[in-house]
Enzyme design. Structure first.
Site, PDB file in Angstrom:
ATOM      1  N   TYR C 139       1.229  -1.482   0.283  1.00 27.93           N
ATOM      2  CA  TYR C 139      -0.426   0.009  -0.269  1.00 27.93           C
ATOM      3  C   TYR C 139       0.923   1.608   0.116  1.00 27.93           C
ATOM      4  O   TYR C 139       1.792   1.423   0.907  1.00 27.93           O
ATOM      5  CB  TYR C 139      -0.893   0.075   1.229  1.00 27.93           C
ATOM      6  CG  TYR C 139      -1.600   1.111   1.979  1.00 27.93           C
ATOM      7  CD1 TYR C 139      -1.881   2.039   0.598  1.00 27.93           C
ATOM      8  CD2 TYR C 139      -2.148   1.104   3.059  1.00 27.93           C
ATOM      9  CE1 TYR C 139      -3.001   3.300   0.534  1.00 27.93           C
ATOM     10  CE2 TYR C 139      -3.400   2.313   3.341  1.00 27.93           C
ATOM     11  CZ  TYR C 139      -3.621   3.221   2.197  1.00 27.93           C
ATOM     12  OH  TYR C 139      -4.270   4.274   2.196  1.00 27.93           O
ATOM     13  N   LYS C 167      -1.295  -1.864  -3.633  1.00 25.18           N
ATOM     14  CA  LYS C 167      -2.665  -0.222  -4.293  1.00 25.18           C
ATOM     15  C   LYS C 167      -1.853   0.765  -3.798  1.00 25.18           C
ATOM     16  O   LYS C 167      -1.472   1.675  -2.560  1.00 25.18           O
ATOM     17  CB  LYS C 167      -3.725  -0.786  -2.951  1.00 25.18           C
ATOM     18  CG  LYS C 167      -4.894   0.506  -2.652  1.00 25.18           C
ATOM     19  CD  LYS C 167      -4.921   0.820  -1.025  1.00 25.18           C
ATOM     20  CE  LYS C 167      -5.765   1.789  -1.122  1.00 25.18           C
ATOM     21  NZ  LYS C 167      -6.395   2.259  -0.235  1.00 25.18           N
TER      22      LYS C 167
END
Lengths: 309, 309, 309, 309
Positions: C139, C167
């Site tokens: 992330y 992400k």
């Protein structure tokens, strides 16, 4: 004044540039301000620093400031001139003009607007030194140029004779102490703090002097602080610094949100000088706003408390 | 130790957390380190600070450090405990455990990972204070939490009785002086610098004490510095600080690029303590690398020059 | 769901965590929200992301969210779980709990609070992967962790099988395109954008899907956008994105200065969901303020214009 | 070309400034480069942008570039001129020279070196517009000026007729989409992306065009990308962008650490142009290093793969 023999130390105020209402340089006010400083006993004068709105003045206005200052000071104390521009060749062009005008030293930052690195920055200072026959000070001001000069680089440049010293406005006291400690043995290398409220501590730690914007307003205070420190009277130095720290609260007078952070501090100094009758008005360079009546009233109270009115 | 009567001042080292080769807390080494500090005459001990790798230890390891420290110190000096977590409720949970374990005070940062602002940060400290019956120190460490605590907020929280003081690792000496000056009249409000190399200047400016990571390695030096400053012997304080500043160069021993900036400083302290025989090894928490043989050799030379081997 | 066969793509909303007025997890509201998402046709669900206030929930509350989500979803779509903590061993402890609870994948950031570097960050992801037998997503969220994951590192970790994808909430579209281009040949490597208003462009550029916080409020819109893009109907995708971009203006409803930037966006999503009757209230985790009546009224108007009331 | 009727769109390459070995402007090479661009079908030309090393050229060199470009282009396409300086009055002085030289539009950044705010920045653009009778583009480049122009301010300035559009090099795609969406109804307001590798996505999202530095090297590719997008052939646009993204990897040829990030990208463009025989050499402005033989060899391979040699 020859490069070889000049040494720099003590209180060297970065002089604000008084403006007329129309935004032109108010040379009469500038001369009164310079006289006040010299009478107070400062050790040098620095024109066209950030406090002098160097980034805002046109080329013609910059030349006018330098000419006025050097002419009026007449060699009583050294005059240092800021040579601010984005990169090496542009700085050299400006520095050459300062030399011709009779500056005793020049003060340059790292490149800005440029996306640079440490190696380029060192080359930058070396090239300026090679091109312009004047003592060169490195001005470390990350809040404006967005890079920090490392103590190791500065000491190396000092050892090479490229720079005659540093004006540190980095706000990084750890780096400042490392610089002082690592340059302790260097001859003809002066380290100045540019921060108004830590001069006592910096002098204790070994600084050569200070370039405090607030000295525009109260040069006598800073001269007293310097002399107390020179005499080893640290309690007196601390007491004087505490008084000046209280005075520095004038920079909080401008309404946050109305006036930018850049305009607040300089605007407060100019307003205080106008209130003290030293300069005629508190006009700032575009696009900065000048302080208004209410903000001026707040500053007046602080000056009264400080016994400066 | 009751909240009302404790005042905090002097040298309060932020204790490193010795680890076994397997990465577990080496309690025997930790106890030896605590004993060295107390024998040197420190005024308090701070466990689970950034120097204690608080961000890297698991919950179980944190509990082990607190228990070991409080048990071993046995009330000889106050033990402050870092209660680091991202936001208010998580900090309160950790702080409650510290209180139950017998901490004399807790030390908390602003929220991090959170995208926060000044109002939320003030609420954060007020909520921690309301929930946990212990003196609370605000730990100002923008390099880790990426927001700065303003002097105005800190003084306000002090006035309200929310915080008992500040550990300043902001590297911003101007803000530090403003905090000192604006909190000058406050009772039971202690301001500590967290920077190893400016303690003399900070004490001159009025700081209550220091929380220097380097004191792990040389607590006697910092105690001498503190006592010289207390006696108004600023020349001696400066000389001691210069010596400690030279010692601080051990943090430059790790090869840049090989070891992260976070691992370099702490790794140097642990390595120096291992060389001095205080702790068994210099293992760092994952994912940080420990200093290697060559880096250790560099540190050994500095310690020898400092007379610490 | 086995690691080998799962592939991840499409719309994977980062689910907000509904709270009761007392600040506890409102599991009934959470279940209604999850049901809405599944009915809308989303391709996966991500709990305990930044949108899920992972940084604010206590350990017990986090466990409650994971248990509720995995139980309620019952394998209809994959459930990804955020495993946010400061450093490697703390993340592994949290990730192990997520695995035991039945998560289909975990999502971890770079270390934070830590002063880290790229090498440590790569080690961090490798260690998490080695310790926890679940697909791991990196992330990339510099606004929270204050470091950026480079495309080169991410592609290398993908090639090694350490991460199953990314992400991206970096807000850096140049880096995002480089990542897409450099990972184009990698199998089982999914790249998601976390930004609500650029999904059409990102899908055109080759993204595997999106993790848009605004999908909490209007999952049907994002599913339509995804399906249009899948069909190569870029004009329709753009039109749907324009509509959703207008809807995204709800994040500007909170009064600047009253509510922090962190609370504004999430608060707007929660308020919109409450107005739509999906969740019971718009309470935020401490120390964040919830949106007030006037801010709620502004959001109501936007929802009406969008046909969502 | 009159202000009223000019609209700006399409591919507007920011032209590099070829230099002789001595560091002077190589006007012959510049003319060849301009000719290549026009033959490729670009829609405008932008001289003295960051890609043109505007921050490094002296005043005389800047004038030479403008004169050469406007003379050589002879009105075939509009010529936009960068008017970069620190603050308002300095920018106006430069802009006035550009107007006299025959520029079709000027491009200005927010103030830099200055410590400024949003209100001052808006005043800055309004003052430039009031003083100089030419279409004015706002150049949003936080990586150089360290402030971001908000979509709300830009749209407001567009509505007032102060600016004719924006060159966005902010790297913030969320802000870029908000700007596109909020300015969708404005007449005579053009939004260009300055990023080389996201042009397909930006055009899909509604951008008016692109100002990609890489177009110096391969203008034909960007013209094809633009025409595909205009025709709604998004798959072709994406394929062309993928090819150009691979070509963009030339900016990674310079050895990290040897060459600064600022010099790497521009140096790669100049080197590629020299390899293609468009310009004579790859000399950079001081203090930047030019790419060396080994770095040049790496770029040659990429150009060969791209069929550009």
């Amino acid at each position: 004044m020859s490069t070889e023999t000049t040494t720099f130390s003590g209180i060297v105020p970065p002089i604000v540039t008084p403006l007329t209402l129309e935004g032109e340089v108010d040379t009469t006010s500038l001369e009164r301000l310079l006289s006040l400083q010299i009478e107070a006993g400062v050790d040098g004068l620095f024109v066209l620093g950030s406090s002098g709105e160097v980034g805002y003045l046109t080329d013609a206005q910059r030349a006018q400031v330098v000419q006025t200052a050097i002419g009026h000071v007449g060699g009583q104390v050294p005059v240092l001139v800021g040579v601010n521009d984005m990169t090496t060749n542009r700085v050299i062009a400006v520095a050459e003009q300062a030399r011709e005008a009779g500056a005793d030293a020049i003060v340059a930052t790292a490149p800005f607007y440029a996306i640079t690195d440490a190696a380029e920055t060192a080359t930058h200072f070396r090239s300026i030194h090679a091109a312009v026959d004047l003592p060169l000070f490195a001005y470390d001001v990350p809040v404006r140029v967005h890079s920090k000069l490392s103590p190791a680089m500065l000491v190396e440049l000092g050892r090479e004779g490229v720079i005659a010293g540093v004006k540190d406005s980095s706000g990084d006291d750890v780096s400042f102490r490392m610089l002082l400690r690592q340059s302790a043995g260097l001859e003809n290398f002066a380290v100045f703090t540019g921060h108004e409220v830590v001069v006592d501590g910096c002098l204790l730690m070994g600084a050569s002097g200070a370039v405090p914007g607030l000295a525009n307003v109260d040069p006598h205070g800073y001269v007293r602080l310097w002399r107390a420190a020179q005499a080893g009277n640290w309690a007196a130095a601390k007491a004087e610094q505490d008084r000046l720290t209280d005075l520095f609260s004038i920079v909080e007078a401008p309404t946050p949100g109305r006036v930018s952070a850049g305009a607040a501090g300089l605007g407060a100094f100019k307003t205080a000088l106008a209130l003290r009758g030293v300069i005629t008005g508190n006009t700032m360079c575009a696009p900065m706003l000048s302080l208004d009546e209410s903000e001026t009233a707040t500053i007046k109270v602080v000056l009264e408390q400080a016994g400066l009115l």
